[in-house]
Write a protein that holds these residues in place. Sequence first.
Motif, PDB file in Angstrom:
ATOM      1  N   PRO A  16      42.700  -8.170 -13.360  1.00 16.90           N
ATOM      2  CA  PRO A  16      42.016  -7.111 -12.619  1.00 16.90           C
ATOM      3  C   PRO A  16      40.519  -7.159 -12.863  1.00 16.90           C
ATOM      4  CG  PRO A  16      43.068  -6.226 -14.584  1.00 16.90           C
ATOM      5  CD  PRO A  16      43.491  -7.659 -14.476  1.00 16.90           C
ATOM      6  N   THR A  17      39.746  -6.857 -11.841  1.00 16.16           N
ATOM      7  CA  THR A  17      38.297  -6.811 -12.003  1.00 16.16           C
ATOM      8  C   THR A  17      37.893  -5.467 -12.577  1.00 16.16           C
ATOM      9  OG1 THR A  17      37.986  -5.967  -9.773  1.00 16.16           O
ATOM     10  CG2 THR A  17      37.969  -8.354 -10.047  1.00 16.16           C
ATOM     11  N   GLN A  18      36.751  -5.476 -13.250  1.00 17.84           N
ATOM     12  CA  GLN A  18      36.199  -4.250 -13.823  1.00 17.84           C
ATOM     13  C   GLN A  18      34.972  -3.848 -13.021  1.00 17.84           C
ATOM     14  OE1 GLN A  18      37.794  -2.845 -16.474  1.00 17.84           O
ATOM     15  NE2 GLN A  18      39.262  -4.500 -16.240  1.00 17.84           N
ATOM     16  N   GLN A  19      34.714  -2.592 -12.957  1.00 16.05           N
ATOM     17  CA  GLN A  19      33.541  -2.118 -12.239  1.00 16.05           C
ATOM     18  C   GLN A  19      32.340  -2.170 -13.165  1.00 16.05           C
ATOM     19  OE1 GLN A  19      33.792  -1.534  -9.011  1.00 16.05           O
ATOM     20  NE2 GLN A  19      35.893  -2.197  -9.314  1.00 16.05           N
ATOM     21  N   HIS A  20      31.244  -2.805 -12.690  1.00 21.47           N
ATOM     22  CA  HIS A  20      30.116  -3.039 -13.574  1.00 21.47           C
ATOM     23  C   HIS A  20      29.477  -1.751 -14.058  1.00 21.47           C
ATOM     24  CE1 HIS A  20      28.040  -2.695  -9.630  1.00 21.47           C
ATOM     25  NE2 HIS A  20      27.150  -2.091 -10.350  1.00 21.47           N
ATOM     26  N   HIS A  21      29.530  -0.701 -13.237  1.00 23.50           N
ATOM     27  CA  HIS A  21      28.826   0.518 -13.632  1.00 23.50           C
ATOM     28  C   HIS A  21      29.539   1.245 -14.769  1.00 23.50           C
ATOM     29  CE1 HIS A  21      31.485   1.456 -10.134  1.00 23.50           C
ATOM     30  NE2 HIS A  21      31.839   2.461 -10.900  1.00 23.50           N
ATOM     31  N   ASP A  22      30.794   0.888 -15.047  1.00 28.82           N
ATOM     32  CA  ASP A  22      31.499   1.497 -16.172  1.00 28.82           C
ATOM     33  C   ASP A  22      31.196   0.793 -17.490  1.00 28.82           C
ATOM     34  OD1 ASP A  22      32.796   3.284 -14.491  1.00 28.82           O
ATOM     35  OD2 ASP A  22      34.459   1.900 -14.109  1.00 28.82           O
ATOM     36  N   LEU A  23      30.541  -0.367 -17.420  1.00 27.28           N
ATOM     37  CA  LEU A  23      30.262  -1.173 -18.609  1.00 27.28           C
ATOM     38  C   LEU A  23      31.533  -1.405 -19.415  1.00 27.28           C
ATOM     39  CD1 LEU A  23      26.801   0.138 -19.819  1.00 27.28           C
ATOM     40  CD2 LEU A  23      27.323  -1.787 -18.331  1.00 27.28           C
ATOM     41  N   VAL A  24      32.618  -1.724 -18.707  1.00 26.04           N
ATOM     42  CA  VAL A  24      33.892  -2.059 -19.326  1.00 26.04           C
ATOM     43  C   VAL A  24      34.132  -3.549 -19.102  1.00 26.04           C
ATOM     44  CG1 VAL A  24      36.379  -1.685 -19.301  1.00 26.04           C
ATOM     45  CG2 VAL A  24      34.826   0.239 -18.965  1.00 26.04           C
ATOM     46  N   PHE A  25      34.582  -4.246 -20.132  1.00 27.79           N
ATOM     47  CA  PHE A  25      34.673  -5.696 -20.040  1.00 27.79           C
ATOM     48  C   PHE A  25      36.057  -6.189 -20.402  1.00 27.79           C
ATOM     49  CE2 PHE A  25      30.408  -4.432 -20.962  1.00 27.79           C
ATOM     50  CZ  PHE A  25      29.640  -5.203 -20.106  1.00 27.79           C
ATOM     51  N   ILE A  26      36.449  -7.305 -19.779  1.00 33.62           N
ATOM     52  CA  ILE A  26      37.688  -7.967 -20.129  1.00 33.62           C
ATOM     53  C   ILE A  26      37.424  -8.884 -21.314  1.00 33.62           C
ATOM     54  CG2 ILE A  26      39.433  -9.609 -19.326  1.00 33.62           C
ATOM     55  CD1 ILE A  26      38.850  -8.673 -16.504  1.00 33.62           C
ATOM     56  N   LYS A  27      38.255  -8.802 -22.326  1.00 30.50           N
ATOM     57  CA  LYS A  27      38.167  -9.740 -23.437  1.00 30.50           C
ATOM     58  C   LYS A  27      38.678 -11.098 -22.960  1.00 30.50           C
ATOM     59  CE  LYS A  27      36.819  -6.961 -26.812  1.00 30.50           C
ATOM     60  NZ  LYS A  27      35.599  -7.185 -27.602  1.00 30.50           N
ATOM     61  N   THR A  28      37.862 -12.130 -23.104  1.00 31.06           N
ATOM     62  CA  THR A  28      38.265 -13.449 -22.634  1.00 31.06           C
ATOM     63  C   THR A  28      38.337 -14.419 -23.798  1.00 31.06           C
ATOM     64  OG1 THR A  28      35.998 -14.172 -22.246  1.00 31.06           O
ATOM     65  CG2 THR A  28      37.103 -13.064 -20.423  1.00 31.06           C
ATOM     66  N   THR A  29      39.158 -15.444 -23.605  1.00 36.37           N
ATOM     67  CA  THR A  29      39.206 -16.551 -24.556  1.00 36.37           C
ATOM     68  C   THR A  29      38.428 -17.692 -23.935  1.00 36.37           C
ATOM     69  OG1 THR A  29      41.378 -15.820 -25.312  1.00 36.37           O
ATOM     70  CG2 THR A  29      40.702 -18.057 -25.898  1.00 36.37           C
ATOM     71  N   GLN A  30      37.171 -17.768 -24.277  1.00 37.76           N
ATOM     72  CA  GLN A  30      36.284 -18.713 -23.614  1.00 37.76           C
ATOM     73  C   GLN A  30      36.526 -20.125 -24.135  1.00 37.76           C
ATOM     74  OE1 GLN A  30      32.407 -17.134 -23.159  1.00 37.76           O
ATOM     75  NE2 GLN A  30      31.417 -19.096 -22.724  1.00 37.76           N
ATOM     76  N   ARG A  31      36.684 -21.051 -23.195  1.00 41.83           N
ATOM     77  CA  ARG A  31      36.998 -22.424 -23.581  1.00 41.83           C
ATOM     78  C   ARG A  31      35.754 -23.220 -23.965  1.00 41.83           C
ATOM     79  NH1 ARG A  31      40.391 -21.322 -19.232  1.00 41.83           N
ATOM     80  NH2 ARG A  31      38.892 -22.175 -17.747  1.00 41.83           N
ATOM     81  N   ASN A  32      34.653 -22.994 -23.269  1.00 38.96           N
ATOM     82  CA  ASN A  32      33.424 -23.736 -23.523  1.00 38.96           C
ATOM     83  C   ASN A  32      32.337 -22.756 -23.933  1.00 38.96           C
ATOM     84  OD1 ASN A  32      34.385 -26.382 -22.648  1.00 38.96           O
ATOM     85  ND2 ASN A  32      34.456 -25.460 -20.607  1.00 38.96           N
ATOM     86  N   ILE A  33      31.949 -22.789 -25.190  1.00 38.91           N
ATOM     87  CA  ILE A  33      30.932 -21.870 -25.702  1.00 38.91           C
ATOM     88  C   ILE A  33      29.660 -22.658 -25.982  1.00 38.91           C
ATOM     89  CG2 ILE A  33      30.296 -20.337 -27.595  1.00 38.91           C
ATOM     90  CD1 ILE A  33      33.236 -19.584 -27.854  1.00 38.91           C
ATOM     91  N   ARG A  34      28.560 -22.174 -25.476  1.00 38.60           N
ATOM     92  CA  ARG A  34      27.283 -22.838 -25.635  1.00 38.60           C
ATOM     93  C   ARG A  34      26.394 -22.031 -26.572  1.00 38.60           C
ATOM     94  NH1 ARG A  34      22.472 -22.714 -22.577  1.00 38.60           N
ATOM     95  NH2 ARG A  34      23.414 -21.395 -20.980  1.00 38.60           N
ATOM     96  N   TYR A  35      25.887 -22.668 -27.606  1.00 34.94           N
ATOM     97  CA  TYR A  35      24.966 -22.018 -28.524  1.00 34.94           C
ATOM     98  C   TYR A  35      23.551 -22.106 -27.956  1.00 34.94           C
ATOM     99  CZ  TYR A  35      28.628 -21.988 -32.070  1.00 34.94           C
ATOM    100  OH  TYR A  35      29.782 -21.749 -32.752  1.00 34.94           O
ATOM    101  N   TYR A  36      22.868 -20.982 -27.928  1.00 33.94           N
ATOM    102  CA  TYR A  36      21.500 -20.983 -27.430  1.00 33.94           C
ATOM    103  C   TYR A  36      20.564 -21.657 -28.426  1.00 33.94           C
ATOM    104  CZ  TYR A  36      23.028 -17.683 -23.863  1.00 33.94           C
ATOM    105  OH  TYR A  36      23.667 -17.086 -22.802  1.00 33.94           O
ATOM    106  N   ILE A  37      19.561 -22.325 -27.897  1.00 30.46           N
ATOM    107  CA  ILE A  37      18.469 -22.852 -28.696  1.00 30.46           C
ATOM    108  C   ILE A  37      17.167 -22.322 -28.117  1.00 30.46           C
ATOM    109  CG2 ILE A  37      19.706 -24.966 -29.341  1.00 30.46           C
ATOM    110  CD1 ILE A  37      17.952 -26.440 -27.241  1.00 30.46           C
ATOM    111  N   LEU A  38      16.099 -22.442 -28.883  1.00 29.98           N
ATOM    112  CA  LEU A  38      14.783 -22.073 -28.382  1.00 29.98           C
ATOM    113  C   LEU A  38      14.172 -23.289 -27.694  1.00 29.98           C
ATOM    114  CD1 LEU A  38      13.387 -19.993 -31.389  1.00 29.98           C
ATOM    115  CD2 LEU A  38      14.450 -19.143 -29.287  1.00 29.98           C
ATOM    116  N   TYR A  39      13.873 -23.144 -26.434  1.00 30.04           N
ATOM    117  CA  TYR A  39      13.328 -24.263 -25.670  1.00 30.04           C
ATOM    118  C   TYR A  39      11.856 -24.464 -26.002  1.00 30.04           C
ATOM    119  CZ  TYR A  39      17.532 -23.558 -22.858  1.00 30.04           C
ATOM    120  OH  TYR A  39      18.833 -23.418 -22.434  1.00 30.04           O
TER     121      TYR A  39
END
Length: 532
Positions: A16-39
């Motif tokens: 199910p989709t969540q409405q953005h204005h409720d600031l409610v989020f689906i917990k996901t199991t992310q397969r590809n996680i990218r670590y941020y670096i300082l460019y």
Amino acid sequence: MYRTTRSRTLPIPSTPTQQHHDLVFIKTTQRNIRYYILYDARLLHHLMSSIAKMYPDLVTLTTSQELYGLPGAGGEEGCPFYHEGGNNRGRDRRSLEERDDWDVVGGEEEGGFRRRVLRKVNRTKGGENETMSGSAAPAAPTTNTNDDDKNGGSNDDNGDYGDDESTSSPRSRKGCHNYILTIEDKLANPPPSKSKHLPEIFLSGAVHGNERVGPTTVIETALVLLAAAHCESLPHGVPPLDTDPEEMQEDWKVQVDEAEDCREKLRDRGVDDGMRQWLARIVSTRRIVILPTANALGYYRNEREESGMDPNNDFPYDKKSKESGNCMITVAARTINEIFRDHMFQLAITFHSGSSSVTYEWGAPHYEGQLSPDDEALKQLVSGYVRYGGAIPQMDIDEYEMGTMNDVVYSVRGGMEDWAYAGSWDKERVKPCHPETYGGYDESKTIYDDATLRVFNTLVETGKEKSPSTDRLGTDQDVLNIDSAGSGHIPRNIRLSILMADVVQPYVAVRHVNDVQLEDDIVPLRENTDRL
């Protein structure tokens, strides 16, 4: 199971989709996680060029040198890679892969955006972009390299100056150039007839060159917005009829497959269908002007100032009498001045570092102990920024402190924030500039009408560390979720920036009529008359 939306047939998502204005989020199991670096400055330059080429109908890339005729800061020693022609441009695309401390370990396609994934091999001690061993970090997006690219390319609308080294060419101006990346839907709002009504916001990454979080934040914000808008725009047009040519039917199927694929990958990153539509609406209904490095020379050198001059107090506001004309001495300040003269911004954020706060007017010494006329509105606005930015409990970082700049940070004469807020109506504290640096600057450009400088301009101090180590920057895991385990300095400021873009203009989105769920009528890359 399929449904028809806006004459486009797409699969119904299993979650199910969540409405953005409720600031409610689906917990996901992310397969590809990218670590941020300082460019660094070179990679920023490359990323912006690649973004403009990947999203030509949503992005315009130029420089203040090209657009306003400003000089580059630093002369021959300033940002030499800006002026490399010929095969240097191709080598720039491969710059990270040629470094000894990175290996290419894979690739991924994300929202139509091809990205190489790199792995840090050796830990760098004391470096500004210290990266944990084994973490994934992005290289610049790849682009198709044709013979024109190898030879410098052509002079196009996205700031690729080719190899023209004539004295009239912007590229011939040595020194660091100030890149300006503008996000707007050029098809939905074709200039000039339909583009004047767009609300405008401004994001400044680095007025001080040694404060490094801002530039990466604003570029990553752009990537989140553009990936969502591109994905939401698919498939283009309306489904072909059974009687249409086979190639039209095949093209439609390819687009539908691409739409399904990019939506699934966005969901994997925590951007569900409701969030994707929200981000796409922002892109299609606003103009977002991004100046990643106002102080381009300082950022290249990792120095606070621009050749010993501080852009942070280089604006014509609340200067002492004996210093009243001593402003606009830096290219950084002139670049911001020209951009503000060219637009009608309602909201702006300027990123700094040194403390952890989000603050608002006043910040001028003249108004110490006083509240601005818009204090309550500014307080409510900044309160929303702070809440959506959130704390980072896994790093023992609290929510941003908030208040006026005078109370929380410190007072500044000639500050960009108060200048942008009050320069058009508090005329007593605005005196024209007549600097002598860089061959001078037209005094008339610091005489303002009564409308240009009335911006709610927010100062974000991203943290005490001006160049945090990579393990404190965060990841792209559920980047819009304030409770994400991947939160860090970059994600929380992405969220804050996106919220500013959202609240700049009120709007109503009808989601349901009785039990019937409705789709957004805002589809990027379509003129209004094409929206069904």
